[in-house]
Design a protein around this motif. Structure first.
Motif, PDB file in Angstrom:
ATOM      1  N   ILE A 248       1.086  -1.290   0.002  1.00 24.50           N
ATOM      2  CA  ILE A 248       0.052  -0.067   0.055  1.00 24.50           C
ATOM      3  C   ILE A 248       0.658   1.062   0.147  1.00 24.50           C
ATOM      4  CG2 ILE A 248      -1.743   1.239   1.318  1.00 24.50           C
ATOM      5  CD1 ILE A 248      -2.928  -1.315   2.301  1.00 24.50           C
ATOM      6  N   TRP A 249       1.927   1.299   0.901  1.00 27.45           N
ATOM      7  CA  TRP A 249       2.943   2.503   0.875  1.00 27.45           C
ATOM      8  C   TRP A 249       3.640   2.597  -0.311  1.00 27.45           C
ATOM      9  CZ3 TRP A 249       3.893   6.008   4.761  1.00 27.45           C
ATOM     10  CH2 TRP A 249       4.815   6.723   4.446  1.00 27.45           C
ATOM     11  N   ASP A 250       3.849   1.676  -1.238  1.00 30.59           N
ATOM     12  CA  ASP A 250       4.702   1.760  -2.583  1.00 30.59           C
ATOM     13  C   ASP A 250       3.747   2.210  -3.706  1.00 30.59           C
ATOM     14  OD1 ASP A 250       6.894   0.952  -1.418  1.00 30.59           O
ATOM     15  OD2 ASP A 250       6.976  -0.921  -1.745  1.00 30.59           O
ATOM     16  N   GLN A 251       2.451   2.125  -3.573  1.00 27.29           N
ATOM     17  CA  GLN A 251       1.451   2.452  -4.478  1.00 27.29           C
ATOM     18  C   GLN A 251       1.703   4.113  -4.712  1.00 27.29           C
ATOM     19  OE1 GLN A 251      -0.300   0.572  -6.258  1.00 27.29           O
ATOM     20  NE2 GLN A 251       0.239  -1.304  -4.952  1.00 27.29           N
ATOM     21  N   PRO A 252       1.549   4.647  -6.062  1.00 30.30           N
ATOM     22  CA  PRO A 252       1.677   5.781  -6.364  1.00 30.30           C
ATOM     23  C   PRO A 252       0.275   6.819  -6.092  1.00 30.30           C
ATOM     24  CG  PRO A 252       1.553   4.643  -8.296  1.00 30.30           C
ATOM     25  CD  PRO A 252       1.642   3.528  -7.387  1.00 30.30           C
ATOM     26  N   TRP A 253       0.096   6.939  -4.808  1.00 34.06           N
ATOM     27  CA  TRP A 253      -1.243   7.394  -4.720  1.00 34.06           C
ATOM     28  C   TRP A 253      -1.340   8.940  -5.090  1.00 34.06           C
ATOM     29  CZ3 TRP A 253      -4.775   4.232  -3.277  1.00 34.06           C
ATOM     30  CH2 TRP A 253      -4.467   3.155  -2.661  1.00 34.06           C
ATOM     31  N   SER A 254      -0.287   9.636  -5.328  1.00 28.96           N
ATOM     32  CA  SER A 254      -0.452  10.899  -5.719  1.00 28.96           C
ATOM     33  C   SER A 254      -1.005  11.131  -6.924  1.00 28.96           C
ATOM     34  CB  SER A 254       0.875  11.535  -5.458  1.00 28.96           C
ATOM     35  OG  SER A 254       1.757  10.875  -6.416  1.00 28.96           O
ATOM     36  N   GLU A 255      -0.606  10.005  -7.679  1.00 31.79           N
ATOM     37  CA  GLU A 255      -1.179  10.011  -9.261  1.00 31.79           C
ATOM     38  C   GLU A 255      -2.591   9.352  -9.320  1.00 31.79           C
ATOM     39  OE1 GLU A 255       1.611   8.059 -11.768  1.00 31.79           O
ATOM     40  OE2 GLU A 255       3.269   8.700 -10.468  1.00 31.79           O
ATOM     41  N   PHE A 256      -3.090   8.771  -8.097  1.00 26.86           N
ATOM     42  CA  PHE A 256      -4.276   7.979  -8.166  1.00 26.86           C
ATOM     43  C   PHE A 256      -5.492   8.977  -8.360  1.00 26.86           C
ATOM     44  CE2 PHE A 256      -8.048   6.218  -6.204  1.00 26.86           C
ATOM     45  CZ  PHE A 256      -8.083   4.818  -6.679  1.00 26.86           C
ATOM     46  N   PHE A 257      -5.413  10.268  -7.479  1.00 29.81           N
ATOM     47  CA  PHE A 257      -6.491  11.143  -7.361  1.00 29.81           C
ATOM     48  C   PHE A 257      -6.360  12.211  -8.392  1.00 29.81           C
ATOM     49  CE2 PHE A 257      -5.491   9.243  -3.258  1.00 29.81           C
ATOM     50  CZ  PHE A 257      -6.919   8.787  -2.834  1.00 29.81           C
TER      51      PHE A 257
END
Length: 444
Positions: free
Chosen positions: A435-444
């Motif tokens: 979960i930490w390694d996922q590119p969350w900044s690009e998700f939203f």
């Protein structure tokens, strides 16, 4: 792995006992083995073999012990799932549903998203060796669609007994190929035995890499499907407990052979020559080229046949096992009464429209992904849900098998609890990392 003694059982010559009967074996016997072969074949996919190859390539024999620990952890999870089915007469989802509505929401969302993305990945993985073997017949995407459709037709028209026989043949192919390669590369047995000592590589992120190898040895949702295959075989009561435990150990002994053999190949063929391969299924195609250069085209083609068997067993295993779980999920969601193992043993689930609807879901929507690329946000959700499933499985099995929901004599003993706690902590760490390694900044 409960620390208990099974009650006496009757005798039968029929390994496919009709639902609702009390026919049970007098003792555990190799002739009954079946669901364990299925779970081993389904759980070990091309990605598992590549991960083990890369571990051997990077660290030689150093992490052999981690592969062995991974097998032991998965034995405890599958045994716990099988013990729940046999000791309670209820299915695993029925047990989950009794823990609260949150389990239904998690599992339902997981099945929809995971199945959509996994379908495309499984078809692509099965297509890669076929395209390498027959490059002039058709393209990769066409092979992928063909594999998905063959899997659909096979599972749609065949019940568990035929499915198990085909899986057994394909496992035999996998076994012969992987053992042949391990012998062909001439492993250093002294270094291999030294690799059984729990030592961490002197590299950055070595702890997480080691945990990843332990967690990647064969199976995710297929561990939960094991109890359903146990029931589909006709095992529906505690008289089959000894047989189930033998069957489960065979499953992960087989898995261990696959994994150790590929680690030998990685250590001898790649590590010693300082050769690297790509992560993911394409790494196995690269390995076939390396094998062709070193040992000849025949060995490379033999390996590609084993690669196909590995990938296609994972495809049809998920097509069958997870569809069984979805049919059970749907029946419970519709407000049905407690779901019993005898219902699964009767074969009614395999003929039901929810079973076949999920088969279609695994096959046709993913074909769109093959041609359009996988949607970014969906892939992230797939990764997160996949990482969260094994902590969910370990935690809920601990809950179920230490409560009054399970008959006292079949509840967890200290060893079972220790192994499930170890599994839960291991997979929780891997889940947080993923979960930490996922590119969350690009998700939203």
């Amino acid at each position: 792995m409960a620390d208990t003694t099974e009650p006496p059982t009757g005798h039968t010559k029929d390994t496919e006992a009709p639902s609702g009967t009390d026919q049970t074996p007098g003792k555990s016997s190799w002739k009954y083995i079946g669901p364990g072969i299925v779970v081993a074949a389904t759980g070990v996919g091309a990605g598992d073999l590549v991960a083990t190859l890369i571990a051997g390539s990077n660290f030689g024999y150093t992490l052999l012990w981690a592969a062995v620990v991974g097998c032991l952890v998965k034995i405890s999870l599958a045994e716990a799932a099988g013990r729940w089915h046999l000791s309670t007469g209820r299915t695993l989802f029925d047990g989950w549903a009794g823990l609260g509505r949150w389990t239904t929401w998690f599992f339902g969302f997981y099945l929809v998203v995971w199945g959509f993305v996994y379908g495309a990945a499984a078809m692509s993985s099965s297509a890669l060796p076929l395209q390498a073997l027959f490059p002039d017949v058709m393209g990769l995407k066409s092979w992928a669609v063909a594999c998905g459709l063959v899997g659909l037709v096979f599972v749609w028209f065949n019940k568990y007994a035929v499915f198990e026989k085909v899986m057994t043949v394909l496992v035999g192919v996998m076994f012969v190929v992987t053992v042949y390669l391990a012998v062909r590369v001439t492993p250093n047995l002294g270094d291999a035995f030294a690799g059984l000592l729990p030592v961490l590589p002197d590299e950055k992120d070595s702890v997480l890499n080691t945990l990843g190898l332990i967690g990647g040895v064969g199976g995710t949702i297929t561990l939960a499907a094991y109890g359903y295959w146990v029931n589909a075989k006709g095992w529906t009561n505690t008289g089959w407990m000894k047989v189930m435990r033998l069957d489960n150990r065979v499953a992960y002994l087989t898995t261990g052979v696959f994994v150790v053999a590929m680690l030998f190949v990685g250590a001898e063929l790649l590590h010693s020559a300082n050769v690297s391969i790509a992560s993911g299924d394409k790494g196995l195609v690269q390995l076939s080229d390396i094998l062709a250069a070193k040992y000849g085209a025949a060995t490379a083609k033999f390996f590609l046949i084993g690669f196909f068997a590995t990938s296609f067993t994972s495809l049809i295993g998920v097509w069958h096992g997870v569809s069984l779980m979805f049919a059970d999920f749907y029946a419970r969601l519709r407000g049905g009464s407690d779901t019993t193992g005898t219902e699964v043993a009767s074969g009614e689930r395999e003929r039901s429209w929810p079973f076949r609807a999920y088969l279609l879901w695994l096959t046709f929507p993913p074909i769109v992904l093959l041609f359009q690329g996988q949607p970014f946000r969906l892939v992230i959700l797939y990764g997160v849900l996949g990482a969260a499933f094994l902590p969910f499985l370990a935690g809920t099995l601990l809950w179920l098998l230490n409560s009054s929901r399970t008959p006292r004599e079949w509840r967890n003993g200290p060893l079972s609890n220790a192994m499930l706690v170890l599994a839960g902590l291991l997979f929780l760490v891997l889940c947080v990392k993923q979960i930490w390694d996922q590119p969350w900044s690009e998700f939203f």
